[in-house]
Design a protein around this motif. Structure first.
Motif: not given
Ligand SMILES: Cc1cc2nc3c(=O)[nH]c(=O)nc-3n(C[C@H](O)[C@H](O)[C@H](O)COP(=O)(O)O)c2cc1C
Length: 414
Positions: A26-32, A35-36, A105-106, A109-112
């Motif tokens: 849960v939120d280990i692969s977080n947005a930070d 996004l990186e 997002k910058r 790449g992509l965010v899934f």
């Protein structure tokens, strides 16, 4: 020998670095972290596990306390069938988290988002539809369907305006499971855009039994590639589970995988959502400290550190606040295990439940330390300070190590 950087993942006209960082709830692969990875040109995942809770922690909402307040009278009851999520709130929390992530997002790449079917939430179809549609509404680049067979999940969103434009993929652990998915979804005339083939060395829940060690990722990947070829289907295959070095990754790409999905190496990065103290536990782990067990109420085997504080804890089920694993009838295997122990120890102040764990509570509090098989090699990926602690890595460092390393080498941080 080639390096990962010699390859690219192609989605139509789009070219990506063929490194996917897998979803870790849960939120280990977080947005930070996600996004990186997107900034670096790969694919990062956020997770949709327990998003109302994640939203409370990140954005100052109060979904959990409101739900608990609503169902307070039920806390002492073992019948949780009346405890329901508000679909509107599930949608709202998902839209908020995905929307904010996508706005930040910058890069190319992509965010899934990783969606686990096993989060049945006492209304499996309705809650999954709410989560999937809200993520699409909020502009997610793609969805990876995991933890469950997901035979009917595409159909849940077939009327969504983005059903054919977002990248949709599934995680399978055998060619047979992929075959079933393709047959079941044939009428939708919409193939998955990618298939993640996850082997037995992965972290989180496993798509294998306790005989997981008999299986091997390379064999399953080649069976899936052969099956797709025989059916004249061009779906990128992404290999996952135990791919620890850039050379391991390049070998899969040379043998026909379109990309690799990795996670364990990123659990000890500064961006990753685990608390720093837990990251040190991952670094310290030896092979004997890691086990695959049946503690998860989902019924799927799960890999974790044996020292996880949530193992053996006998806390009261927390379904009024959480309740993410309640099945369609409001049941969860942890509730049964807990009630059995309460009956066996009448009047006891504290009990222990050895065979199941309250996964919602413990994953939310980072007290079940799920991890990949090669976690015991993480200590070889960094430097150690005089006080014995291990230096956290940057996600960029690990990403670039996957991209450029050769001969099985791992670059240490400067
Ligand atoms: C800490 C951790 C949590 C994970 N949680 C999830 C999850 O919530 N959903 C999922 O589909 N996979 C989950 N996984 C699996 C990863 O997304 C990934 O496919 C796999 O671990 C890759 O293998 P590797 O860790 O050996 O690189 C998790 C893995 C780890 C290490």
């Amino acid at each position: 020998m080639k390096r990962v950087d010699d390859f690219r993942l192609r989605f139509g006209r789009q070219e990506l670095v063929p490194i996917v960082v897998g979803g870790m709830g849960v939120d280990i692969s977080n947005a930070d972290l996600a996004l990186e990875i997107a900034r670096l040109g790969g694919i990062g995942h956020i997770s949709d596990a327990m998003l109302p809770t994640v939203s409370d922690r990140r954005y100052d909402t109060n979904y959990v306390s409101q739900k608990l307040k609503k169902y307070k009278a039920n806390v002492a009851s073992s019948d949780k069938s009346q405890v329901h999520f508000s679909l509107g709130e599930v949608e709202e929390a998902t839209r908020q988290h995905v929307g904010r992530t996508m706005a930040a997002k910058r890069g190319d790449g992509l965010v899934f988002i990783n969606c686990m079917e096993k989060l049945t939430m006492n209304a499996p179809r309705e809650t999954l539809r709410a989560r999937l549609s809200a993520a699409l509404d909020a502009g997610i680049d793609g969805i990876t369907l995991s933890a469950g067979l997901h035979l009917g999940s595409f159909a849940l969103i077939e009327d969504h305006p983005r059903f054919r434009d977002a990248r949709l993929g599934i995680i399978v652990s055998s060619a047979r499971a992929l075959g079933m998915f393709l047959r079941k979804n044939a009428r939708l005339n919409r193939l998955p855009d990618f298939v993640v083939v996850e082997g037995p060395l992965a972290g989180g829940h496993l798509g294998f039994g306790l005989d997981w060690a008999k299986y091997d990722l390379a064999t399953i990947v080649s069976e899936v590639i052969a099956m797709l070829k025989a059916e004249h289907l061009e779906i990128p295959v992404i290999a996952a589970g135990g791919i620890f070095t850039g050379s391991d990754a390049a070998a899969f790409l040379e043998h026909g995988a379109a990309a690799v999905q990795v996670a364990t190496r990123f659990t000890v990065t500064a961006e990753c959502g685990l608390p720093d103290k837990v990251k040190q536990e991952y670094f310290k782990a030896s092979e004997a400290d890691i086990e695959v067990n049946l503690l998860s109420p989902t019924g799927y085997p799960m890999r974790m550190l044996k020292d996880s504080p949530g193992i053996g804890a006998g806390i009261r089920p927390n379904c009024e606040a959480y309740g993410y694993l309640l099945d369609a009838n409001g049941r969860c295997a942890y509730i049964d295990a807990y009630n059995r122990e309460v009956e066996r120890h009448p009047g006891a102040k504290k009990i222990s439940v050895a065979d199941k764990t309250c996964l919602c509570t413990h994953m939310r509090n980072f007290d079940i330390w799920t991890c990949g098989h090669y976690t015991y090699r993480l200590k070889d990926t960094t430097r150690r300070a005089a006080d014995g602690s291990y230096a956290l890595l940057s996600a960029e460092h690990v990403f670039r190590d996957y991209l450029f390393s050769s001969n099985g080498q791992i670059a240490l941080p400067a």
